[in-house]
Design a protein around this motif. Sequence first.
Motif, PDB file in Angstrom:
ATOM      1  N   ALA A   1      -7.681 -13.715   3.470  1.00  0.00           N
ATOM      2  CA  ALA A   1      -6.308 -13.366   4.431  1.00  0.00           C
ATOM      3  C   ALA A   1      -5.769 -13.218   3.281  1.00  0.00           C
ATOM      4  N   SER A   2      -4.868 -11.678   3.812  1.00  0.00           N
ATOM      5  CA  SER A   2      -3.470 -11.384   3.072  1.00  0.00           C
ATOM      6  C   SER A   2      -2.594 -10.807   3.693  1.00  0.00           C
ATOM      7  N   PHE A   3      -1.007 -11.072   3.483  1.00  0.00           N
ATOM      8  CA  PHE A   3      -0.111 -11.164   4.172  1.00  0.00           C
ATOM      9  C   PHE A   3       0.834 -10.447   3.112  1.00  0.00           C
ATOM     10  N   ASN A   4       1.650  -9.591   3.617  1.00  0.00           N
ATOM     11  CA  ASN A   4       3.280  -8.794   2.813  1.00  0.00           C
ATOM     12  C   ASN A   4       4.798  -8.898   4.241  1.00  0.00           C
ATOM     13  N   TYR A   5       6.266  -9.103   3.448  1.00  0.00           N
ATOM     14  CA  TYR A   5       6.019  -9.164   4.037  1.00  0.00           C
ATOM     15  C   TYR A   5       7.877  -8.468   3.634  1.00  0.00           C
ATOM     16  N   ASN A   6       8.677  -7.474   4.060  1.00  0.00           N
ATOM     17  CA  ASN A   6      10.115  -7.376   3.477  1.00  0.00           C
ATOM     18  C   ASN A   6      10.578  -7.330   4.500  1.00  0.00           C
ATOM     19  N   VAL A   7      11.734  -7.653   4.190  1.00  0.00           N
ATOM     20  CA  VAL A   7      13.550  -7.993   4.572  1.00  0.00           C
ATOM     21  C   VAL A   7      14.483  -6.551   4.532  1.00  0.00           C
ATOM     22  N   HIS A   8      15.208  -5.188   4.867  1.00  0.00           N
ATOM     23  CA  HIS A   8      15.953  -4.661   3.506  1.00  0.00           C
ATOM     24  C   HIS A   8      17.106  -5.188   4.654  1.00  0.00           C
ATOM     25  N   LEU A   9      18.178  -5.131   3.620  1.00  0.00           N
ATOM     26  CA  LEU A   9      20.112  -5.607   4.253  1.00  0.00           C
ATOM     27  C   LEU A   9      20.285  -4.702   3.170  1.00  0.00           C
ATOM     28  N   LEU A  10      20.860  -3.404   4.346  1.00  0.00           N
ATOM     29  CA  LEU A  10      22.519  -2.587   3.561  1.00  0.00           C
ATOM     30  C   LEU A  10      22.241  -1.927   2.675  1.00  0.00           C
ATOM     31  N   ASN A  11      20.964  -1.722   2.239  1.00  0.00           N
ATOM     32  CA  ASN A  11      20.232  -0.469   1.556  1.00  0.00           C
ATOM     33  C   ASN A  11      21.133   0.577   1.284  1.00  0.00           C
ATOM     34  N   VAL A  12      21.561   1.391   0.229  1.00  0.00           N
ATOM     35  CA  VAL A  12      22.968   2.679   0.291  1.00  0.00           C
ATOM     36  C   VAL A  12      21.756   3.593  -0.954  1.00  0.00           C
ATOM     37  N   ARG A  13      21.657   4.410  -0.133  1.00  0.00           N
ATOM     38  CA  ARG A  13      21.481   5.952  -2.005  1.00  0.00           C
ATOM     39  C   ARG A  13      23.032   6.698  -1.630  1.00  0.00           C
ATOM     40  N   LEU A  14      23.115   7.297  -2.897  1.00  0.00           N
ATOM     41  CA  LEU A  14      24.394   8.223  -2.983  1.00  0.00           C
ATOM     42  C   LEU A  14      23.318   9.230  -3.745  1.00  0.00           C
ATOM     43  N   ALA A  15      24.244  10.334  -3.211  1.00  0.00           N
ATOM     44  CA  ALA A  15      23.454  11.206  -4.202  1.00  0.00           C
ATOM     45  C   ALA A  15      24.787  11.758  -4.946  1.00  0.00           C
ATOM     46  N   LEU A  16      25.120  11.721  -6.555  1.00  0.00           N
ATOM     47  CA  LEU A  16      25.903  12.545  -7.203  1.00  0.00           C
ATOM     48  C   LEU A  16      25.808  13.055  -7.314  1.00  0.00           C
ATOM     49  N   ASP A  17      24.914  14.460  -7.530  1.00  0.00           N
ATOM     50  CA  ASP A  17      25.126  15.612  -7.252  1.00  0.00           C
ATOM     51  C   ASP A  17      23.740  16.092  -7.161  1.00  0.00           C
TER      52      ASP A  17
ATOM     53  N   SER B   1      21.461   4.621  -5.704  1.00  0.00           N
ATOM     54  CA  SER B   1      20.613   3.253  -4.441  1.00  0.00           C
ATOM     55  C   SER B   1      20.898   1.872  -5.354  1.00  0.00           C
ATOM     56  N   PHE B   2      20.625   0.982  -3.851  1.00  0.00           N
ATOM     57  CA  PHE B   2      21.671  -0.142  -4.317  1.00  0.00           C
ATOM     58  C   PHE B   2      21.419  -1.229  -3.226  1.00  0.00           C
ATOM     59  N   GLY B   3      20.864  -2.800  -3.204  1.00  0.00           N
ATOM     60  CA  GLY B   3      20.657  -3.091  -1.893  1.00  0.00           C
ATOM     61  C   GLY B   3      19.847  -4.167  -2.240  1.00  0.00           C
ATOM     62  N   ALA B   4      19.883  -4.989  -1.254  1.00  0.00           N
ATOM     63  CA  ALA B   4      19.458  -6.481  -1.468  1.00  0.00           C
ATOM     64  C   ALA B   4      18.185  -6.646  -0.564  1.00  0.00           C
ATOM     65  N   ASN B   5      17.050  -7.529  -0.580  1.00  0.00           N
ATOM     66  CA  ASN B   5      15.709  -7.615   0.245  1.00  0.00           C
ATOM     67  C   ASN B   5      15.896  -9.188  -0.319  1.00  0.00           C
ATOM     68  N   LEU B   6      14.467  -9.374   1.092  1.00  0.00           N
ATOM     69  CA  LEU B   6      14.247 -10.370   1.008  1.00  0.00           C
ATOM     70  C   LEU B   6      12.470  -9.804   1.217  1.00  0.00           C
ATOM     71  N   ARG B   7      11.619 -10.454   0.074  1.00  0.00           N
ATOM     72  CA  ARG B   7      10.366  -9.980   0.272  1.00  0.00           C
ATOM     73  C   ARG B   7       9.142 -11.808  -0.240  1.00  0.00           C
ATOM     74  N   GLY B   8       7.814 -10.932   0.650  1.00  0.00           N
ATOM     75  CA  GLY B   8       7.181 -12.191   0.490  1.00  0.00           C
ATOM     76  C   GLY B   8       5.500 -11.081   0.603  1.00  0.00           C
ATOM     77  N   TYR B   9       4.930 -12.049  -0.310  1.00  0.00           N
ATOM     78  CA  TYR B   9       3.134 -11.364  -0.130  1.00  0.00           C
ATOM     79  C   TYR B   9       2.357 -12.726  -0.664  1.00  0.00           C
ATOM     80  N   GLY B  10       1.565 -12.988   0.026  1.00  0.00           N
ATOM     81  CA  GLY B  10       0.596 -13.678   0.140  1.00  0.00           C
ATOM     82  C   GLY B  10      -1.304 -13.983  -0.166  1.00  0.00           C
ATOM     83  N   SER B  11      -1.985 -14.514  -0.720  1.00  0.00           N
ATOM     84  CA  SER B  11      -3.754 -14.089  -0.064  1.00  0.00           C
ATOM     85  C   SER B  11      -4.319 -15.534  -0.560  1.00  0.00           C
ATOM     86  N   VAL B  12      -4.939 -15.249   0.846  1.00  0.00           N
ATOM     87  CA  VAL B  12      -6.814 -16.655   0.676  1.00  0.00           C
ATOM     88  C   VAL B  12      -7.888 -15.819   0.037  1.00  0.00           C
ATOM     89  N   ARG B  13      -8.586 -16.323  -1.099  1.00  0.00           N
ATOM     90  CA  ARG B  13      -9.955 -16.032  -1.044  1.00  0.00           C
ATOM     91  C   ARG B  13     -10.714 -16.648  -1.979  1.00  0.00           C
TER      92      ARG B  13
END
Length: 483
Positions: free
Chosen positions: A93-109, A115-127
Amino acid sequence: MKFRGVFFALLICTFGATAQDYQAINGSPYAGSMGVANNPATILSTPYPWDITVFSVQVKNTTNAITFTNLSYLTHGDTLGYSWTNGPLKRYASFNYNVHLLNVRLALDRKQAISFGANLRGYGSVRTGVVNYNDTLQDMNQFFSINEGNSYQASVVSSSWLELYGTYSRTMWDDEYGRLNAGVTLHAMRGISGAYAQLTNGAVRRNALDSTTIYSLAGGKAIYGYSANYDLWHNNNSTTKNLNDFLTHTQGGAAIDLGVEYLVKSQNVHVFGDEDDYYDYEWKLGAALMDIGANMYDYGIESRAVSNPKTTTSDIDLNEKFNYVKSFAAFNDSLATVVNTMTKLRGHFRIWNPARLVLNVDRPLPNHFALNTELTLNLGGNNMGQRLFTKEITLLAVTPRWETRRLGGYLPITVTTDGKVWIGGAFKAGPLLLGFHNWGDVFSKSKSQNGGFYLALVIRPGKGGFSFKEPKEYTCPKNGTVK
């Protein structure tokens, strides 16, 4: 049957602790800030001067060990049911998840973007190794009887973390044939939940006593650990205090992503249908090393390493000792009576992020159609030694898409690392992206254990801010060409 909970404790204990895979838009020139999770160089291939992922969430899961019933994303029955997969097989069994909060991309030219921001991430597996099982089993004697000759193997790894990231990408060279972009992302992390377990070379011995068959322990060793912040959660504390203690008693970590992307310039295909063809391409080829890093966790007080089981321990003893276990401490107390060696684990343990090589090829087609192909190669080991790894579920994905600035339809076809084939789908309408990894878990009540979904809200500029315009050139008869 209470012994089932004991048997699977080492396999699923971390799932209560619950990615980077918005598959439909991988390779898309409209991915913007969300594309950072697939290749840090890709933010320079987006014609918008800026975009903001206000919020997004993604969940993916796969297993061959259990089937849920009366549950889909559209309908559900009065009672959620489940059944374990019968027969001898290697279970996972395997899972992963993520939550992105206010991820910003700016083209300087046109040549540089951040790009910058905050994320909550998780991964798990059973074998596990090969284990025979069926739902009619009543005790450990019956379980051992259908698994005679098996050596018991299992591994569990789970890691969840908060991260702040920053990405910088720039054009390395640009000529009449193509453009090479390169990018780097740095992650500053806090590991908020970590756990692992390993069982190796477990064995039992069959003994015949008159007309009765008894099984006794004959070998094996196990190790299991979890992050110490779980020890700070107390039922008599307020939820606010528990959360504060849980999140503040964590360790830091770091990771890095490196990526390049080469655009073969377009001669005939106009990707965006705009008079400015700077971002058009015939082919887009990407390669990235992602999530090279790890999170650190302090060992919880009930973390243990055990070995040398007592050979006088019978299946009857196991039923009696573990049938009424209701806490981790009680489990350890019972386990101490059936092994000769038990050691408390102290200090720290490290779980590596899902390090992987991602190769991506994107081909625009006429009338806003395109075809994307992506190969993901996990770089971690098998989680049966001292080094612990999380991993991605996707191996190969092919995604036909139809996409404009505001609308999009996608049909990702995914092959998982365990050989499953999923046909998913997604659509984009303005700032909203909604997708499913597997249509089966949308319409079928017995497929929700394999698949997942993603949802994102992304703000982009209107038509007036669609792309950077290069100043036009004018020819002056006396002074030559000026801008």
